[in-house]
Write an enzyme that holds these catalytic residues in place. Structure first.
Site, PDB file in Angstrom:
ATOM      1  N   ASP A   1      -6.260  -7.549   3.772  1.00  0.00           N
ATOM      2  CA  ASP A   1      -7.103  -6.772   2.538  1.00  0.00           C
ATOM      3  C   ASP A   1      -8.140  -7.710   2.152  1.00  0.00           C
ATOM      4  O   ASP A   1      -9.497  -7.701   1.974  1.00  0.00           O
ATOM      5  CB  ASP A   1      -6.367  -6.213   2.017  1.00  0.00           C
ATOM      6  CG  ASP A   1      -7.922  -5.242   1.148  1.00  0.00           C
ATOM      7  OD1 ASP A   1      -8.423  -5.138   1.397  1.00  0.00           O
ATOM      8  OD2 ASP A   1      -8.325  -5.249  -0.164  1.00  0.00           O
TER       9      ASP A   1
ATOM     10  N   ASP B   1     -12.173  -9.931   3.339  1.00  0.00           N
ATOM     11  CA  ASP B   1     -13.064  -9.730   2.877  1.00  0.00           C
ATOM     12  C   ASP B   1     -13.531 -10.832   2.769  1.00  0.00           C
ATOM     13  O   ASP B   1     -14.754 -11.487   3.274  1.00  0.00           O
ATOM     14  CB  ASP B   1     -13.064  -9.066   1.931  1.00  0.00           C
ATOM     15  CG  ASP B   1     -13.674  -7.481   1.593  1.00  0.00           C
ATOM     16  OD1 ASP B   1     -13.106  -7.130   2.641  1.00  0.00           O
ATOM     17  OD2 ASP B   1     -13.984  -7.284   0.466  1.00  0.00           O
TER      18      ASP B   1
ATOM     19  N   LYS C   1       3.632 -16.159   2.733  1.00  0.00           N
ATOM     20  CA  LYS C   1       4.078 -16.750   1.524  1.00  0.00           C
ATOM     21  C   LYS C   1       5.406 -18.053   1.758  1.00  0.00           C
ATOM     22  O   LYS C   1       5.819 -16.538   0.062  1.00  0.00           O
ATOM     23  CB  LYS C   1       3.759 -15.738   0.021  1.00  0.00           C
ATOM     24  CG  LYS C   1       3.232 -16.820  -0.952  1.00  0.00           C
ATOM     25  CD  LYS C   1       2.380 -17.460  -0.978  1.00  0.00           C
ATOM     26  CE  LYS C   1       2.374 -18.343  -2.990  1.00  0.00           C
ATOM     27  NZ  LYS C   1       1.831 -19.320  -2.878  1.00  0.00           N
TER      28      LYS C   1
ATOM     29  N   ASP D   1      -2.630 -18.730   0.378  1.00  0.00           N
ATOM     30  CA  ASP D   1      -2.705 -19.459  -0.454  1.00  0.00           C
ATOM     31  C   ASP D   1      -3.701 -20.213   0.076  1.00  0.00           C
ATOM     32  O   ASP D   1      -5.316 -20.571   0.109  1.00  0.00           O
ATOM     33  CB  ASP D   1      -2.398 -19.925  -2.220  1.00  0.00           C
ATOM     34  CG  ASP D   1      -0.613 -20.864  -1.119  1.00  0.00           C
ATOM     35  OD1 ASP D   1      -0.777 -21.064  -0.764  1.00  0.00           O
ATOM     36  OD2 ASP D   1      -0.640 -20.964  -2.219  1.00  0.00           O
TER      37      ASP D   1
ATOM     38  N   TYR E   1       0.484  -0.361  -0.290  1.00  0.00           N
ATOM     39  CA  TYR E   1      -0.502  -0.316  -0.377  1.00  0.00           C
ATOM     40  C   TYR E   1       1.134   1.245   0.181  1.00  0.00           C
ATOM     41  O   TYR E   1       0.376   2.660  -0.237  1.00  0.00           O
ATOM     42  CB  TYR E   1      -1.126  -0.163   1.294  1.00  0.00           C
ATOM     43  CG  TYR E   1      -2.215  -0.531   0.872  1.00  0.00           C
ATOM     44  CD1 TYR E   1      -1.672  -1.865   1.101  1.00  0.00           C
ATOM     45  CD2 TYR E   1      -3.291   0.363   0.964  1.00  0.00           C
ATOM     46  CE1 TYR E   1      -3.319  -3.501   0.619  1.00  0.00           C
ATOM     47  CE2 TYR E   1      -4.788  -0.764   1.004  1.00  0.00           C
ATOM     48  CZ  TYR E   1      -4.052  -2.181   0.709  1.00  0.00           C
ATOM     49  OH  TYR E   1      -5.375  -2.971   0.426  1.00  0.00           O
TER      50      TYR E   1
END
Ligand code: IPM
Ligand code: MG
Length: 368
Positions: free
Chosen positions: A247, A251, A191, A223, A141
């Site tokens: 983020d 969701d 990751k 993942d 970001y």
């Protein structure tokens, strides 16, 4: 006690849900004898229309000078042209950075009456109670370089994923502390099979773990974690991760709750320690967005913003008893069958945004 709070309703349904949250806050003041000094200001699209910028310097200054910021939502089709020079979301990102609120806390709980509202099977979501802890002021970001440019061989773009040890350690500690106050399970998401920042993240998580012997840590690749979240969400207590992963996964996790309209969030500039009443400057907002399609119709669910206000009472104002009173008032109103449009089922009576707010205020006032 006296508290200074900056109120930024923003765009779309932001102002409607904020009105209800402020009614509840006023109710808390009356019941417990506190004074909340509120300052109102524009942010996002509303600020772009009025001032040409998504966040004014004086607003950012006021935010840093306040005990807490209560935020609605920003954005909407009116300001979403990809070629636009200013966008409402810039105001939100600048505010987070300027307040230094690096720890975003998003609790996701399944409510029994909503287990049928989730697209997942009731047996999968029933009993889910987890917290996503998202790093909020670093990573993709904010990392530099971040730009778009043209070359002879076409256009290019770059974003930069960068993390320092300090940034990783402090957010991991928030995860450990929160887990310590709950079921003592921490899932660190990364990751590490591909990204250097993730390998650093995992190393630091492994090094910190012995300082929290009461907490069980596991490491999941992002993942696979995305899959686990919908396959077996009950395994999770506290999950901690970097900004972009957080983020996306927050969701995804919100679907477990059945409605976005129920989910609060807190963003803190410090550690909410399980064993102390230390306060941290914070930024409080519902997880949902501006929902332009239902704005102004009395359909929005104010509960996410009301519960965000409860989080503010707990984490930034040091008022856990008051926070609990608000949460219990919400529970009682839901048990009593009050439902806004997003959570109403066939045969139930639907109430408006302000009727829901009023019901919570009444439940709060009449509680012992
Ligand atoms: C969120 C939102 C924001 C983010 C947007 C509105 C900039 O999606 O709070 O999750 O990406 O952080
Ligand atoms: Mg998001």
């Amino acid at each position: 006690m006296q508290f200074n709070i900056l109120v930024l309703p923003g765009d779309g349904i932001g102002p409607e849900v904020m009105t209800e949250a402020l009614k509840v806050l006023k109710g808390v003041g009356r019941k417990f004898g506190h004074t909340f000094n509120l300052t109102n200001d524009l942010v996002g699209g509303a600020a772009i229309d009025a001032y040409g910028v998504a966040l004014r310097d004086e607003t950012a200054h006021q935010a840093r000078a306040s005990h807490a910021v209560l935020f609605g939502a920003v954005g909407g089709p009116k300001w979403s042209d990809p070629a636009a020079q200013v966008r409402p979301e810039d105001g939100l990102l600048a505010l987070r950075k300027s307040m230094g609120v690096y720890a975003n806390i998003r609790p996701v709980k399944s409510y029994p009456f909503l287990v049928n509202a989730s697209p997942l099977k009731p047996a999968v979501v029933d009993g889910v109670d987890l917290i996503v802890v998202r790093e909020l002021t670093g990573g993709l970001y904010y990392g530099q370089p971040k730009r778009r440019w043209s070359t002879q061989r076409g256009r290019r773009g770059v974003d930069t994923m960068k993390y320092s040890e300090m940034e990783i350690e402090r957010i991991l500690r928030v995860g450990f502390e929160l887990a310590r106050g709950r079921r003592k399970r921490l899932t660190s998401v990364d990751k590490a099979n591909v990204l250097e920042t993730s390998r650093l993240w995992r190393q630091i998580a492994i090094e910190l773990a012995p300082q929290y012997p009461d907490v069980t840590v596991d490491h999941q690749l992002v993942d696979s974690c995305a899959m686990q979240l919908i396959q077996n969400p009950k395994q999770f207590d506290v999950l901690v991760m970097e900004n972009t992963f957080g983020d996306i996964l927050s969701d995804e996790a919100s679907v477990l709750a059945g409605s976005l309209g129920m989910l609060p969030s807190a963003s803190l500039a410090g550690i909410p320690a399980a064993r102390s009443r230390r306060r941290a400057r914070g930024f409080y907002e519902p997880v949902h967005g501006t929902a332009p399609d239902i704005a102004g119709q009395g359909k929005a669910n104010p509960i996410a913003t009301v519960l965000s206000t409860a989080m503010m009472l707990r984490y930034s104002l040091g008022l856990p008893k008051e926070a609990q009173a608000v949460e219990q008032a919400v529970d009682r109103v839901l048990e009593g069958g009050q439902r806004t449009a997003d959570i109403v089922a066939q045969g139930e009576r639907q109430v408006t945004t302000s009727q829901m707010g009023n019901a919570i205020v009444e439940a709060l006032a009449s509680a012992a």
